[in-house]
Scaffold this motif. Structure first.
Motif, PDB file in Angstrom:
ATOM      1  N   VAL A 167       0.837  -1.197   0.000  1.00 42.22           N
ATOM      2  CA  VAL A 167       0.000   0.000   0.000  1.00 42.22           C
ATOM      3  C   VAL A 167       0.873   1.248   0.000  1.00 42.22           C
ATOM      4  CG1 VAL A 167      -1.607   1.373   1.390  1.00 42.22           C
ATOM      5  CG2 VAL A 167      -2.018  -1.071   1.069  1.00 42.22           C
ATOM      6  N   SER A 168       1.913   1.240   0.831  1.00 46.54           N
ATOM      7  CA  SER A 168       2.827   2.383   0.885  1.00 46.54           C
ATOM      8  C   SER A 168       3.566   2.565  -0.442  1.00 46.54           C
ATOM      9  CB  SER A 168       3.835   2.181   2.018  1.00 46.54           C
ATOM     10  OG  SER A 168       4.793   3.217   2.033  1.00 46.54           O
ATOM     11  N   ASP A 169       4.074   1.472  -0.998  1.00 45.04           N
ATOM     12  CA  ASP A 169       4.832   1.560  -2.248  1.00 45.04           C
ATOM     13  C   ASP A 169       3.976   2.093  -3.389  1.00 45.04           C
ATOM     14  OD1 ASP A 169       7.008   0.535  -0.916  1.00 45.04           O
ATOM     15  OD2 ASP A 169       6.821  -1.496  -1.745  1.00 45.04           O
ATOM     16  N   MET A 170       2.762   1.575  -3.493  1.00 42.37           N
ATOM     17  CA  MET A 170       1.899   1.965  -4.618  1.00 42.37           C
ATOM     18  C   MET A 170       1.323   3.368  -4.469  1.00 42.37           C
ATOM     19  SD  MET A 170      -0.090  -1.482  -5.881  1.00 42.37           S
ATOM     20  CE  MET A 170      -0.601  -2.104  -4.294  1.00 42.37           C
ATOM     21  N   SER A 171       1.329   3.875  -3.253  1.00 38.26           N
ATOM     22  CA  SER A 171       0.816   5.230  -3.038  1.00 38.26           C
ATOM     23  C   SER A 171       1.935   6.255  -2.943  1.00 38.26           C
ATOM     24  CB  SER A 171      -0.024   5.276  -1.757  1.00 38.26           C
ATOM     25  OG  SER A 171       0.798   5.052  -0.619  1.00 38.26           O
ATOM     26  N   GLY A 172       3.158   5.844  -3.209  1.00 43.80           N
ATOM     27  CA  GLY A 172       4.284   6.762  -3.088  1.00 43.80           C
ATOM     28  C   GLY A 172       4.512   7.219  -1.666  1.00 43.80           C
ATOM     29  N   GLY A 173       4.151   6.365  -0.703  1.00 45.57           N
ATOM     30  CA  GLY A 173       4.347   6.689   0.705  1.00 45.57           C
ATOM     31  C   GLY A 173       3.242   7.530   1.303  1.00 45.57           C
ATOM     32  N   ARG A 174       2.235   7.861   0.519  1.00 43.95           N
ATOM     33  CA  ARG A 174       1.152   8.727   1.026  1.00 43.95           C
ATOM     34  C   ARG A 174       0.146   7.987   1.893  1.00 43.95           C
ATOM     35  NH1 ARG A 174      -1.679  10.496  -3.774  1.00 43.95           N
ATOM     36  NH2 ARG A 174      -0.532   8.914  -4.926  1.00 43.95           N
ATOM     37  N   PHE A 175       0.061   6.663   1.715  1.00 47.71           N
ATOM     38  CA  PHE A 175      -0.885   5.848   2.472  1.00 47.71           C
ATOM     39  C   PHE A 175      -0.075   4.902   3.346  1.00 47.71           C
ATOM     40  CE2 PHE A 175      -5.169   3.366   1.813  1.00 47.71           C
ATOM     41  CZ  PHE A 175      -5.292   3.220   3.181  1.00 47.71           C
ATOM     42  N   GLN A 176      -0.028   5.193   4.632  1.00 49.47           N
ATOM     43  CA  GLN A 176       0.778   4.424   5.573  1.00 49.47           C
ATOM     44  C   GLN A 176      -0.118   3.626   6.514  1.00 49.47           C
ATOM     45  OE1 GLN A 176       4.174   4.157   5.799  1.00 49.47           O
ATOM     46  NE2 GLN A 176       4.408   5.413   3.951  1.00 49.47           N
ATOM     47  N   ILE A 177       0.226   2.359   6.718  1.00 43.98           N
ATOM     48  CA  ILE A 177      -0.512   1.507   7.649  1.00 43.98           C
ATOM     49  C   ILE A 177       0.490   0.875   8.606  1.00 43.98           C
ATOM     50  CG2 ILE A 177      -2.014  -0.506   7.908  1.00 43.98           C
ATOM     51  CD1 ILE A 177      -2.993  -0.033   5.044  1.00 43.98           C
ATOM     52  N   SER A 178       0.347   1.160   9.883  1.00 46.27           N
ATOM     53  CA  SER A 178       1.207   0.529  10.888  1.00 46.27           C
ATOM     54  C   SER A 178       0.525  -0.753  11.358  1.00 46.27           C
ATOM     55  CB  SER A 178       1.450   1.476  12.069  1.00 46.27           C
ATOM     56  OG  SER A 178       0.231   1.837  12.699  1.00 46.27           O
ATOM     57  N   VAL A 179       1.322  -1.818  11.469  1.00 44.71           N
ATOM     58  CA  VAL A 179       0.783  -3.129  11.823  1.00 44.71           C
ATOM     59  C   VAL A 179       1.172  -3.463  13.260  1.00 44.71           C
ATOM     60  CG1 VAL A 179       0.715  -5.587  11.243  1.00 44.71           C
ATOM     61  CG2 VAL A 179       0.967  -3.870   9.426  1.00 44.71           C
ATOM     62  N   HIS A 180       0.188  -3.877  14.055  1.00 43.98           N
ATOM     63  CA  HIS A 180       0.399  -4.127  15.481  1.00 43.98           C
ATOM     64  C   HIS A 180       0.013  -5.563  15.828  1.00 43.98           C
ATOM     65  CE1 HIS A 180       0.852   0.256  16.196  1.00 43.98           C
ATOM     66  NE2 HIS A 180       0.004   0.323  15.175  1.00 43.98           N
ATOM     67  N   ALA A 181       0.913  -6.260  16.512  1.00 42.65           N
ATOM     68  CA  ALA A 181       0.684  -7.658  16.867  1.00 42.65           C
ATOM     69  C   ALA A 181      -0.469  -7.794  17.850  1.00 42.65           C
ATOM     70  CB  ALA A 181       1.959  -8.246  17.468  1.00 42.65           C
ATOM     71  N   GLY A 182      -1.001  -9.018  17.924  1.00 42.89           N
ATOM     72  CA  GLY A 182      -2.081  -9.272  18.854  1.00 42.89           C
ATOM     73  C   GLY A 182      -1.696  -8.895  20.273  1.00 42.89           C
ATOM     74  N   GLY A 183      -2.550  -8.121  20.936  1.00 41.36           N
ATOM     75  CA  GLY A 183      -2.289  -7.691  22.295  1.00 41.36           C
ATOM     76  C   GLY A 183      -1.701  -6.303  22.418  1.00 41.36           C
ATOM     77  N   GLU A 184      -1.168  -5.754  21.327  1.00 42.29           N
ATOM     78  CA  GLU A 184      -0.564  -4.416  21.400  1.00 42.29           C
ATOM     79  C   GLU A 184      -1.632  -3.329  21.511  1.00 42.29           C
ATOM     80  OE1 GLU A 184       2.190  -3.552  18.306  1.00 42.29           O
ATOM     81  OE2 GLU A 184       3.589  -5.142  18.856  1.00 42.29           O
ATOM     82  N   LEU A 185      -2.615  -3.378  20.633  1.00 43.18           N
ATOM     83  CA  LEU A 185      -3.685  -2.381  20.651  1.00 43.18           C
ATOM     84  C   LEU A 185      -4.942  -2.920  21.314  1.00 43.18           C
ATOM     85  CD1 LEU A 185      -3.401  -0.930  17.023  1.00 43.18           C
ATOM     86  CD2 LEU A 185      -2.393  -0.027  19.128  1.00 43.18           C
ATOM     87  N   MET A 186      -5.142  -4.217  21.189  1.00 44.63           N
ATOM     88  CA  MET A 186      -6.333  -4.881  21.720  1.00 44.63           C
ATOM     89  C   MET A 186      -6.069  -6.374  21.740  1.00 44.63           C
ATOM     90  SD  MET A 186      -8.661  -4.189  18.326  1.00 44.63           S
ATOM     91  CE  MET A 186      -8.272  -2.436  18.523  1.00 44.63           C
ATOM     92  N   PRO A 187      -6.870  -7.133  22.472  1.00 47.72           N
ATOM     93  CA  PRO A 187      -6.656  -8.579  22.507  1.00 47.72           C
ATOM     94  C   PRO A 187      -6.755  -9.191  21.111  1.00 47.72           C
ATOM     95  CG  PRO A 187      -8.165  -7.895  24.249  1.00 47.72           C
ATOM     96  CD  PRO A 187      -7.964  -6.702  23.361  1.00 47.72           C
ATOM     97  N   PRO A 188      -6.063 -10.315  20.864  1.00 50.92           N
ATOM     98  CA  PRO A 188      -6.095 -10.945  19.544  1.00 50.92           C
ATOM     99  C   PRO A 188      -7.502 -11.229  19.035  1.00 50.92           C
ATOM    100  CG  PRO A 188      -4.394 -11.950  20.889  1.00 50.92           C
ATOM    101  CD  PRO A 188      -5.157 -11.041  21.793  1.00 50.92           C
TER     102      PRO A 188
END
Length: 361
Positions: free
Chosen positions: A58-79
């Motif tokens: 997504v980042s590559d195809m948008s030229g870095g304009r669309f960024q998505i941070s990925v968070h493992a289970g438990g980091e933001l909420m339970p799995p």
């Protein structure tokens, strides 16, 4: 004449300046940052990694304009809390196995894997060229979710057992960690299913809290170390012939995207979907050899177990169809597709595979 020429040239220069500045301004206005909540631990580079592959594309195809941070289970909420997180807009996107949420509605399981269901190729065919994506999106709309296929493991192994399964009687009272809907069938065989996140399985197996556990297959299972505490590695995973992972996107967040960004999401998810299966297919053979060298005992499940599970699964599906209209609508189409796929595969794929696997190359 000179005044007119000056005005004309000034107008052209202004237009050129605006054009030059325009893309930069548009890019600044269109920058998007999303958070993706995964149900999986970072240690599993294949299944957790699929979300990272998606985000990078997504980042590559948008030229870095669309960024998505990925968070493992438990980091933001339970799995197992990611569906609520997406539905409520706490996060824009999640990467998960839909069958984890069959407690909300059994129909979730069809979007991932149900016992004696489609294999991975058949599942992809149903999604992309059958009615699968259409029907599942109609269902997920009730949860403010737009789904995209986000990977498949291929047919899975049947799990790790502290003692060998020799007959149907050995399933009685067996406490087994198993993901999603398959537990409903195991209950009917007299087993005691446990729905435990991937990062917590080893400790439960080591302490004897559970007698058996399934996860995916050799590559991931080796990383989690199950062979150290449960030496019997049975196959096949009859409950997961082709489990599909999904990217769940909050419907409002998705609809806020431009047509360009929607196309990028669609393309990136398809790439991650293929990439994940390719990694499992490429890496499982070497991992299986290493597990066998480490004294893992690889054994088929008895036919009596498979036959009993099949019978109970088909009976269960009929019971659910009688009381759950969501399930009935989706499963009817799924079952018809499965019947035709098995008719076709028996003449080509299955015969070819059996011959090649019996050959000494």
């Amino acid at each position: 004449m000179q005044r007119r020429s000056f005005i004309k040239n000034a107008g052209v220069a202004g237009a050129m300046a605006a054009a030059a500045a325009g893309p930069g301004l548009v890019q600044a206005q269109a920058t998007i940052r999303w958070r993706c909540a995964s149900s999986f631990p970072k240690a599993l580079d294949t299944i957790f990694g699929a979300a990272e592959v998606f985000a990078k594309k997504v980042s590559d195809m948008s030229g870095g304009r669309f960024q998505i941070s990925v968070h493992a289970g438990g980091e933001l909420m339970p799995p197992f809390g990611v569906v609520d997180g997406v539905q409520n807009g706490t996060v824009e996107i999640a990467h998960t196995a839909p069958y984890y949420f069959f407690g909300k509605d059994e129909t979730f399981a069809i979007g991932c894997a149900i016992p004696f269901g489609l294999n991975s190729r058949q599942m992809t065919a149903w999604m992309y060229d059958g009615n699968g994506l259409k029907l599942m999106r109609e269902f997920y709309a009730q949860y403010n979710i737009v789904n995209f296929p986000g990977g498949n493991t291929g047919a899975q192994m049947g799990g790790w057992y502290r003692r060998e399964i020799k007959s149907l009687a050995d399933m009685k009272g067996l406490k087994m960690r198993i993901g999603g809907f398959a537990g409903r069938v195991l209950e009917r065989l007299g087993s005691v299913p446990q729905n435990i996140p991937g990062g917590e399985i080893y400790q439960a197996l080591e302490k004897g809290t559970i007698d058996a556990a399934e996860w995916v297959g050799p590559y991931d299972d080796q990383k989690l170390g199950f062979h150290k505490v449960a030496p019997f590695y049975h196959y096949p995973g009859w409950w997961e012939g082709g489990p599909q992972l999904d990217l769940f996107i909050n419907s409002k967040a998705y609809e806020s995207l431009s047509a360009e960004y929607k196309a990028i999401v669609e393309a990136a998810s398809a790439y991650a979907h293929v990439d994940m299966q390719a990694k499992y297919d490429a890496r499982n053979p070497a991992a299986l050899k290493q597990l066998v060298a480490g004294k893992a005992k690889v054994l088929p499940l008895p036919r009596t177990v498979l036959d009993a599970a099949f019978k109970e699964a088909m009976s269960l599906y009929s019971e659910i169809s009688a009381k759950n209209s969501n399930w009935k609508k989706v499963y009817t189409d799924y079952a018809n597709f499965r019947r035709d796929q098995n008719l076709w595969f028996r003449f080509t794929e299955a015969q070819f595979d059996r011959y090649m696997q019996a050959s000494k190359l």
